[in-house]
Design an enzyme around this catalytic site. Structure first.
Site, mmCIF file in Angstrom:
data_model
loop_
_atom_site.group_PDB
_atom_site.id
_atom_site.type_symbol
_atom_site.label_atom_id
_atom_site.label_comp_id
_atom_site.label_asym_id
_atom_site.label_seq_id
_atom_site.Cartn_x
_atom_site.Cartn_y
_atom_site.Cartn_z
ATOM 1 N N HIS A 64 0.896 -1.045 0.047
ATOM 2 C CA HIS A 64 0.037 -0.134 -0.116
ATOM 3 C C HIS A 64 0.894 1.264 -0.170
ATOM 4 C CE1 HIS A 64 -3.799 2.100 1.517
ATOM 5 N NE2 HIS A 64 -3.136 3.030 1.456
ATOM 6 N N HIS A 66 1.671 5.123 -2.392
ATOM 7 C CA HIS A 66 1.174 6.375 -3.227
ATOM 8 C C HIS A 66 2.358 6.901 -3.859
ATOM 9 C CE1 HIS A 66 -2.971 6.409 -1.412
ATOM 10 N NE2 HIS A 66 -2.394 5.992 -0.238
ATOM 11 N N LYS A 69 1.820 10.664 -5.183
ATOM 12 C CA LYS A 69 1.723 11.635 -4.337
ATOM 13 C C LYS A 69 3.042 12.115 -3.515
ATOM 14 C CE LYS A 69 -2.999 11.227 -2.268
ATOM 15 N NZ LYS A 69 -3.158 10.029 -2.686
ATOM 16 N N HIS A 216 -9.696 1.799 0.511
ATOM 17 C CA HIS A 216 -9.137 2.932 1.719
ATOM 18 C C HIS A 216 -10.482 2.838 2.511
ATOM 19 C CE1 HIS A 216 -5.580 3.810 -0.454
ATOM 20 N NE2 HIS A 216 -5.058 4.844 0.556
ATOM 21 N N GLU A 219 -10.690 5.632 7.553
ATOM 22 C CA GLU A 219 -9.571 6.426 7.823
ATOM 23 C C GLU A 219 -9.883 7.494 9.055
ATOM 24 O OE1 GLU A 219 -6.487 7.268 4.779
ATOM 25 O OE2 GLU A 219 -5.160 8.063 6.322
ATOM 26 N N ASP A 316 2.481 3.363 2.877
ATOM 27 C CA ASP A 316 1.553 4.557 2.719
ATOM 28 C C ASP A 316 2.196 5.679 2.017
ATOM 29 O OD1 ASP A 316 -0.995 5.421 2.476
ATOM 30 O OD2 ASP A 316 -1.431 5.499 4.467
ATOM 31 N N ASN A 317 2.152 6.794 2.584
ATOM 32 C CA ASN A 317 2.636 8.010 2.001
ATOM 33 C C ASN A 317 4.155 8.597 2.214
ATOM 34 O OD1 ASN A 317 -0.443 8.053 2.322
ATOM 35 N ND2 ASN A 317 -0.254 9.642 0.814
#
Ligand SMILES: [Zn+2]
Length: 423
Positions: A64, A66, A69, A216, A219, A316-317
């Site tokens: 997972h 991104h 981004k 998603h 959250e 994630d990010n």
């Protein structure tokens, strides 16, 4: 001591520690040819890399992320550090700056980071609101081609379920997934009045196409966010045959015990896998100005695992409004996961959460240090798990197909040519 690895087709990682076992690993022509208790096999004249009980890990799988981004923080900082501001800030930056060149350069940077740290497979979500899907999916497909043989790449479209009802949205997503995607459909689920209708549309499209699903989910700290149960109910009612992976599920930890148990039971029966994003959750959740956080933001991962749900953790990010830090390093994710989620009694119980479990959720061969597998290994200096997690392991040696990589993570100034990213 530093590792010196013979660049020969055949060599032995002698006295390596794999979880609780001390073994010799024979590498031959890029594959693992033998794994035997340390000191018991005769490898003849084969060059030995003496590891003296140091931990060797299989390659990582990051389920997972991104990549579209990543690294926009300098031009799109999250002014308050909370979730709503993250969404608004990314939205504005996407509209202003996410050309194919911009997305491609940042994606490439993140992939170089991940590769240098020992990751061999990544699933990324791609913001897919309207026109952006037509920019990001072809960029992703080119990256997947470029990285073939080094990192297996998958992409899942990302948009709020409320957007699904806008004219053309689902058609655009279907076209982009079909042309450039990974047989994978996804969205962000919210407690909107038409949630069931939206879920049925997504499930129906996935069923018609034979695609898997990735959501998603919830959250938020709000215990009334219960879309996880709705997804499980939908999967059970439709007898959905594909794989479903859900990320976040933060509100599950904030619900009363009975609600949580009922939901977890449904998730287990529906065969849904859950990925927790501990670093991003701890950054965004329970953040209020001038108030110390009381909650680490993560889902009820132990309870999910105890119920038989496939559980894992992921990046994630990275340096974007959803998470100010991050470096596509699954060893950091594991290290922080150990601290945030208590993945340490015993450590070995959660080793699958950064490789085997995400690989299964992504329909890939799980990375294992076993005979016949590619010799994809991460050699560390640590002799036990507290040594492993006490330091960032910046001196690790990543071996792919039996050969140590020369690559180091890229320098940040490689992003300076992008609009608004130079310091
Ligand atoms: Zn995410």
């Amino acid at each position: 001591m530093s590792f010196r690895l013979a660049r020969t087709p055949r060599w032995v990682a002698a006295d390596a520690r794999v979880l609780d076992a001390r073994v010799d690993i024979l590498v031959d022509d890029g594959r693992i040819a033998a794994v035997s208790p340390a000191g018991t096999a005769d490898f003849g004249e084969t060059p030995l890399l003496p590891l003296a009980g140091r931990i060797v890990l299989p390659a990582f799988v990051d389920a997972h992320t991104h990549l579209d981004k990543g690294h926009i923080w300098r031009r799109a900082a999250n002014a308050t550090g909370d979730f709503v501001t993250a969404i608004q800030t990314v939205s504005a930056d996407r509209a202003a700056n996410w050309s194919a060149e911009d997305v491609a350069a940042r994606m490439e940077f993140s992939l170089q980071c991940a590769y240098a740290r020992g990751t061999r497979a990544i699933r990324t979500h791609l913001d897919s609101l309207g026109a952006q899907a037509r920019i990001s999916f072809p960029v992703f497909a080119a990256a997947r081609e470029r990285w073939k043989g080094r990192i297996d790449l998958q992409a899942s479209p990302l948009f709020g379920v409320d957007v699904l009802f806008e004219p053309g949205q689902l058609e655009t997503v279907e076209q982009m997934v079909e042309a450039h995607g990974s047989k994978l459909l996804g969205a962000v689920t919210y407690m909107i009045p038409r949630l069931q209708e939206a879920l049925d549309s997504l499930f129906a499209l996935a069923e018609r196409r034979g695609w898997d699903l990735d959501f998603h989910v919830d959250e938020t700290a709000d215990p009334d966010a219960r879309t996880l149960g709705a997804i499980a109910d939908t999967a059970l009612a439709r007898k959905f045959a594909g794989q479903i992976l859900v990320g976040h599920c933060c509100s599950l930890a904030q619900q009363d015990e009975r609600t949580r148990e009922e939901t977890i039971d449904k998730v287990a029966r529906a065969g849904i896998a859950v990925v927790s994003l501990p670093m991003c959750n701890m950054f965004l959740q329970d953040r209020h100005a001038a108030r110390t956080p009381r909650w680490r933001g993560v889902t009820a991962l132990h309870e999910l695992k105890a119920a038989g749900v496939e559980t894992m953790i992921a990046s994630d990010n990275t340096r974007d409004p959803f998470y100010a830090y991050g470096d596509m390093d699954m060893l950091e994710v594991w290290r922080e996961g150990v601290r945030i989620l208590h993945l340490d009694y015993p450590f070995a119980d959660w080793a699958d959460a950064v490789g085997v479990a995400p690989a299964r959720a992504m329909r890939l061969d799980p990375p294992r240090l076993a005979v016949g597998e590619p010799a994809d290994m991460i050699l560390t200096q640590a002799r036990d798990f507290t040594e492993l997690f006490a330091r960032p392991q910046s001196d690790r040696v990543v071996v792919r197909n039996g050969v140590a990589l020369d690559s180091a993570p890229p320098s940040y100034n490689e992003l300076d040519h992008l609009k608004g990213l130079a310091p």
